[in-house]
Design a protein around this motif. Structure first.
Motif, PDB file in Angstrom:
ATOM      1  N   PHE A  77      41.666  47.450  42.011  1.00 43.81           N
ATOM      2  CA  PHE A  77      41.024  46.136  42.087  1.00 43.81           C
ATOM      3  C   PHE A  77      41.739  45.250  43.105  1.00 43.81           C
ATOM      4  CE2 PHE A  77      41.809  41.784  40.408  1.00 43.81           C
ATOM      5  CZ  PHE A  77      40.592  41.202  40.730  1.00 43.81           C
ATOM      6  N   TYR A  78      43.063  45.159  42.993  1.00 46.28           N
ATOM      7  CA  TYR A  78      43.818  44.321  43.929  1.00 46.28           C
ATOM      8  C   TYR A  78      43.761  44.876  45.347  1.00 46.28           C
ATOM      9  CZ  TYR A  78      45.832  41.481  40.192  1.00 46.28           C
ATOM     10  OH  TYR A  78      46.007  40.604  39.140  1.00 46.28           O
ATOM     11  N   ASN A  79      43.806  46.188  45.465  1.00 43.66           N
ATOM     12  CA  ASN A  79      43.757  46.798  46.793  1.00 43.66           C
ATOM     13  C   ASN A  79      42.438  46.461  47.496  1.00 43.66           C
ATOM     14  OD1 ASN A  79      45.026  48.620  48.771  1.00 43.66           O
ATOM     15  ND2 ASN A  79      43.306  49.971  48.304  1.00 43.66           N
ATOM     16  N   ASP A  80      41.346  46.498  46.738  1.00 47.81           N
ATOM     17  CA  ASP A  80      40.030  46.205  47.318  1.00 47.81           C
ATOM     18  C   ASP A  80      39.916  44.749  47.757  1.00 47.81           C
ATOM     19  OD1 ASP A  80      39.250  48.809  46.918  1.00 47.81           O
ATOM     20  OD2 ASP A  80      38.145  48.405  45.070  1.00 47.81           O
ATOM     21  N   ILE A  81      40.342  43.817  46.916  1.00 49.97           N
ATOM     22  CA  ILE A  81      40.128  42.413  47.247  1.00 49.97           C
ATOM     23  C   ILE A  81      41.146  41.899  48.266  1.00 49.97           C
ATOM     24  CG2 ILE A  81      39.016  41.908  45.054  1.00 49.97           C
ATOM     25  CD1 ILE A  81      41.561  40.540  44.134  1.00 49.97           C
ATOM     26  N   LEU A  82      42.375  42.430  48.220  1.00 47.68           N
ATOM     27  CA  LEU A  82      43.402  41.923  49.138  1.00 47.68           C
ATOM     28  C   LEU A  82      43.279  42.507  50.534  1.00 47.68           C
ATOM     29  CD1 LEU A  82      46.486  41.800  46.746  1.00 47.68           C
ATOM     30  CD2 LEU A  82      45.137  39.880  47.614  1.00 47.68           C
ATOM     31  N   ALA A  83      42.443  43.514  50.689  1.00 49.78           N
ATOM     32  CA  ALA A  83      42.178  44.038  52.034  1.00 49.78           C
ATOM     33  C   ALA A  83      41.557  42.968  52.929  1.00 49.78           C
ATOM     34  CB  ALA A  83      41.257  45.252  51.950  1.00 49.78           C
ATOM     35  N   GLN A  84      40.975  41.945  52.317  1.00 47.44           N
ATOM     36  CA  GLN A  84      40.339  40.858  53.071  1.00 47.44           C
ATOM     37  C   GLN A  84      41.334  39.768  53.491  1.00 47.44           C
ATOM     38  OE1 GLN A  84      37.106  39.354  50.559  1.00 47.44           O
ATOM     39  NE2 GLN A  84      37.219  41.246  49.389  1.00 47.44           N
ATOM     40  N   PHE A  85      42.579  39.866  53.017  1.00 42.13           N
ATOM     41  CA  PHE A  85      43.558  38.811  53.243  1.00 42.13           C
ATOM     42  C   PHE A  85      44.617  39.283  54.244  1.00 42.13           C
ATOM     43  CE2 PHE A  85      41.578  37.831  49.311  1.00 42.13           C
ATOM     44  CZ  PHE A  85      41.667  36.458  49.133  1.00 42.13           C
ATOM     45  N   GLU A  86      44.629  38.684  55.400  1.00 38.81           N
ATOM     46  CA  GLU A  86      45.598  39.066  56.425  1.00 38.81           C
ATOM     47  C   GLU A  86      47.013  38.614  56.079  1.00 38.81           C
ATOM     48  OE1 GLU A  86      44.347  37.633  60.185  1.00 38.81           O
ATOM     49  OE2 GLU A  86      42.580  38.947  60.313  1.00 38.81           O
ATOM     50  N   ASN A  87      47.129  37.595  55.239  1.00 38.49           N
ATOM     51  CA  ASN A  87      48.440  37.016  54.957  1.00 38.49           C
ATOM     52  C   ASN A  87      49.030  37.452  53.618  1.00 38.49           C
ATOM     53  OD1 ASN A  87      46.463  35.694  53.563  1.00 38.49           O
ATOM     54  ND2 ASN A  87      47.156  33.616  54.058  1.00 38.49           N
ATOM     55  N   ILE A  88      48.378  38.405  52.942  1.00 38.28           N
ATOM     56  CA  ILE A  88      48.896  38.921  51.676  1.00 38.28           C
ATOM     57  C   ILE A  88      48.913  40.449  51.744  1.00 38.28           C
ATOM     58  CG2 ILE A  88      48.582  39.077  49.177  1.00 38.28           C
ATOM     59  CD1 ILE A  88      47.130  36.414  49.250  1.00 38.28           C
ATOM     60  N   GLU A  89      50.082  41.027  51.458  1.00 38.38           N
ATOM     61  CA  GLU A  89      50.237  42.485  51.503  1.00 38.38           C
ATOM     62  C   GLU A  89      50.575  43.018  50.117  1.00 38.38           C
ATOM     63  OE1 GLU A  89      53.051  45.936  53.596  1.00 38.38           O
ATOM     64  OE2 GLU A  89      53.246  43.834  54.207  1.00 38.38           O
ATOM     65  N   LEU A  90      49.784  43.963  49.639  1.00 38.34           N
ATOM     66  CA  LEU A  90      49.986  44.586  48.330  1.00 38.34           C
ATOM     67  C   LEU A  90      50.917  45.783  48.463  1.00 38.34           C
ATOM     68  CD1 LEU A  90      49.050  44.784  45.290  1.00 38.34           C
ATOM     69  CD2 LEU A  90      47.265  46.345  46.117  1.00 38.34           C
ATOM     70  N   SER A  91      51.909  45.866  47.595  1.00 41.34           N
ATOM     71  CA  SER A  91      52.814  47.020  47.588  1.00 41.34           C
ATOM     72  C   SER A  91      52.106  48.224  46.967  1.00 41.34           C
ATOM     73  CB  SER A  91      54.077  46.692  46.795  1.00 41.34           C
ATOM     74  OG  SER A  91      54.930  47.813  46.732  1.00 41.34           O
ATOM     75  N   LYS A 145      39.373  39.317  35.959  1.00 47.18           N
ATOM     76  CA  LYS A 145      39.455  39.659  37.381  1.00 47.18           C
ATOM     77  C   LYS A 145      38.656  38.673  38.226  1.00 47.18           C
ATOM     78  CE  LYS A 145      40.306  44.569  36.537  1.00 47.18           C
ATOM     79  NZ  LYS A 145      39.786  45.948  36.614  1.00 47.18           N
ATOM     80  N   GLU A 146      37.527  38.213  37.702  1.00 48.61           N
ATOM     81  CA  GLU A 146      36.736  37.203  38.424  1.00 48.61           C
ATOM     82  C   GLU A 146      37.523  35.901  38.570  1.00 48.61           C
ATOM     83  OE1 GLU A 146      33.084  36.760  36.328  1.00 48.61           O
ATOM     84  OE2 GLU A 146      32.385  38.802  36.779  1.00 48.61           O
ATOM     85  N   ARG A 147      38.260  35.519  37.531  1.00 44.16           N
ATOM     86  CA  ARG A 147      39.074  34.309  37.597  1.00 44.16           C
ATOM     87  C   ARG A 147      40.210  34.461  38.607  1.00 44.16           C
ATOM     88  NH1 ARG A 147      40.922  33.044  31.689  1.00 44.16           N
ATOM     89  NH2 ARG A 147      42.184  31.519  32.851  1.00 44.16           N
ATOM     90  N   ILE A 148      40.824  35.649  38.639  1.00 43.55           N
ATOM     91  CA  ILE A 148      41.901  35.921  39.600  1.00 43.55           C
ATOM     92  C   ILE A 148      41.360  35.853  41.026  1.00 43.55           C
ATOM     93  CG2 ILE A 148      43.448  37.734  40.454  1.00 43.55           C
ATOM     94  CD1 ILE A 148      43.722  38.604  37.451  1.00 43.55           C
ATOM     95  N   LEU A 149      40.213  36.484  41.237  1.00 41.75           N
ATOM     96  CA  LEU A 149      39.592  36.472  42.572  1.00 41.75           C
ATOM     97  C   LEU A 149      39.241  35.052  43.001  1.00 41.75           C
ATOM     98  CD1 LEU A 149      38.451  37.928  45.015  1.00 41.75           C
ATOM     99  CD2 LEU A 149      36.346  38.347  43.717  1.00 41.75           C
ATOM    100  N   LYS A 150      38.794  34.238  42.064  1.00 40.10           N
ATOM    101  CA  LYS A 150      38.430  32.861  42.386  1.00 40.10           C
ATOM    102  C   LYS A 150      39.637  32.088  42.924  1.00 40.10           C
ATOM    103  CE  LYS A 150      36.375  28.737  40.275  1.00 40.10           C
ATOM    104  NZ  LYS A 150      35.837  28.149  39.005  1.00 40.10           N
ATOM    105  N   VAL A 151      40.783  32.289  42.291  1.00 37.18           N
ATOM    106  CA  VAL A 151      42.005  31.617  42.767  1.00 37.18           C
ATOM    107  C   VAL A 151      42.393  32.124  44.142  1.00 37.18           C
ATOM    108  CG1 VAL A 151      44.466  31.279  42.336  1.00 37.18           C
ATOM    109  CG2 VAL A 151      42.845  31.163  40.438  1.00 37.18           C
ATOM    110  N   LEU A 152      42.350  33.423  44.335  1.00 34.51           N
ATOM    111  CA  LEU A 152      42.715  33.992  45.640  1.00 34.51           C
ATOM    112  C   LEU A 152      41.801  33.449  46.745  1.00 34.51           C
ATOM    113  CD1 LEU A 152      43.495  37.661  44.559  1.00 34.51           C
ATOM    114  CD2 LEU A 152      45.125  36.023  45.519  1.00 34.51           C
ATOM    115  N   ASN A 153      40.547  33.305  46.427  1.00 33.05           N
ATOM    116  CA  ASN A 153      39.608  32.777  47.439  1.00 33.05           C
ATOM    117  C   ASN A 153      39.891  31.336  47.822  1.00 33.05           C
ATOM    118  OD1 ASN A 153      38.094  35.100  47.956  1.00 33.05           O
ATOM    119  ND2 ASN A 153      36.728  34.743  46.210  1.00 33.05           N
ATOM    120  N   MET A 154      40.565  30.604  46.911  1.00 34.57           N
ATOM    121  CA  MET A 154      40.938  29.224  47.227  1.00 34.57           C
ATOM    122  C   MET A 154      41.938  29.139  48.376  1.00 34.57           C
ATOM    123  SD  MET A 154      41.552  27.529  43.478  1.00 34.57           S
ATOM    124  CE  MET A 154      40.302  27.506  42.199  1.00 34.57           C
ATOM    125  N   VAL A 155      42.737  30.206  48.533  1.00 31.58           N
ATOM    126  CA  VAL A 155      43.807  30.156  49.539  1.00 31.58           C
ATOM    127  C   VAL A 155      43.502  31.084  50.729  1.00 31.58           C
ATOM    128  CG1 VAL A 155      45.554  29.584  47.821  1.00 31.58           C
ATOM    129  CG2 VAL A 155      45.139  31.992  48.373  1.00 31.58           C
TER     130      VAL A 155
END
Length: 376
Positions: free
Chosen positions: A266-280, A365-375
């Motif tokens: 889940f995190y790998n899929d959504i964070l692929a859209q974020f250039e400034n966040i890298e998932l271990s 997960k929807e709530r987590i994604l909502k916060v990530l989209n804020m930034v």
């Protein structure tokens, strides 16, 4: 109305735990002896496989302390310890008045750097003080570079204590964590992938070490009709009630690992859209992580940092946590030798742990994604 809190890594019962707890009460085995303890140890020995002799104790910290005792670590002895870890990995070294020497991380797994490890060993040998043990950690469920570390261990004939507190079910080259060290430990604290409420195990390679661990964990009481003690022991045995929880949790371990790995997807899929966040993530096919916690590094900017993101999650009643602060940066260990380039300190400065519980729902997960989209 405030939304329900999303916790970082809450306990998750499987349903059968109460059966074993009730059995403990029904038979009046509620303290540090009883059939649940024996069965829990047997479950883990069967899971871990050949040459795994399990001693169930009150915590992972107690297990590390017993490991040091089994290796006869004494006052003034040097123990090399991975710096990037929870303080419980290192504190037992101080219990024995031994000297911790901390080693930095390597970038692939964030675990102990083999090059810095060998530098630390060579440096201390040149000073006439060969280290007595190497304590390595599989951080957040990610196995360390086992082959390289064991090669160094063999080369210098220094035993390895494997801290797999966070890594039950993780594998390196398809071999389970907890089976690589001369002695290994696992934690069953309330936030781990499965729990006994509080507890841990020491995993020995020989039956003799298991028997010695039991002796030390039960106040070093000698086998006599009266209480006789010739050396210092400890009240480290797990309770029969807690072990009952552990038996029930072992029944759902594989399911819990699968759920944690789905969280990572889940995190790998959504964070692929974020250039400034890298998932271990696992560096290659040799590594199989239980992904106990999902961890990220954030490229700092005026708009985003670990502090800003943590606050955004907190405002939405979602728990996150900073990474472990490396031991060489802790006031308690100020002045201890450290080998490396402070990569672990750099990772700590940019890192955050994200909610990773096995009861993370689609709504969560929807709530987590909502916060990530804020930034974003």
């Amino acid at each position: 109305m405030e939304e329900q809190k999303i916790w970082l890594s809450p306990p998750h019962m499987g349903g059968n735990e109460l059966k074993y707890i009730h059995n403990a009460f029904d038979t009046n085995w509620i303290s540090q002896f009883g059939p649940n303890i024996n069965e829990f140890e047997k479950c883990l020995e069967n899971y871990l496989g050949e040459n795994s002799f399990v001693s169930a104790v009150s915590s992972g910290t107690a297990a590390i302390h017993l490991a040091l005792k089994l290796l006869d670590i004494q006052s003034g002895d040097i123990v090399i310890c991975q710096s990037f870890t929870f303080v419980a990995s290192a504190n037992p070294i101080l219990y024995e008045k031994a000297i911790p020497v901390f080693v930095d991380s390597e970038p692939d797994t964030w675990n102990i750097c083999p090059n810095a490890l060998e530098d630390a060993i060579k440096h201390n040998i040149q000073k006439g003080k060969k280290p007595k043990a190497i304590l390595t950690v599989s951080l957040y469920g990610m196995p360390y570079k086992v082959d390289e570390v064991l090669e160094i261990s063999k080369k210098y004939e220094i035993p390895v204590i494997e801290d797999s507190a966070e890594a039950l079910g993780s594998r390196y080259k398809n071999q389970l964590c907890g089976t690589f060290g001369d002695l290994s430990i696992v934690s069953f604290n309330g936030n781990k992938i499965i729990t006994t409420s509080g507890g841990g195990v020491l995993i020995s390679r020989t039956k003799e070490h298991k028997e010695r661990a039991f002796y030390l964990a039960t106040q070093a009481k000698e086998d006599k009709e009266y209480y006789s003690h010739s050396e210092t022991g400890y009240n480290y045995r797990i309770s029969n009630v807690s072990a009952g929880i552990g038996i029930g949790q072992m029944e759902v371990l594989n399911e819990r690992i699968a759920q944690r790995r789905l969280n990572h997807e889940f995190y790998n899929d959504i964070l692929a859209q974020f250039e400034n966040i890298e998932l271990s993530s696992e560096p290659n096919e040799n590594f199989y992580s239980n992904y106990w916690l999902n961890t990220i590094q954030i490229k700092r900017s005026d708009k985003l940092s670990k502090e800003i993101l943590k606050e955004k999650f907190s405002e939405s009643n979602i728990e996150t946590r900073y990474l472990w602060k490396p031991m060489h940066l802790q006031p308690l260990y100020k002045g201890c030798d450290f080998f490396g380039s402070n990569l672990s300190g750099i990772i700590f400065d940019k890192g955050l742990c994200l909610p990773s519980g096995t009861n993370l729902t689609d709504i969560c997960k929807e709530r987590i994604l909502k916060v990530l989209n804020m930034v974003k």
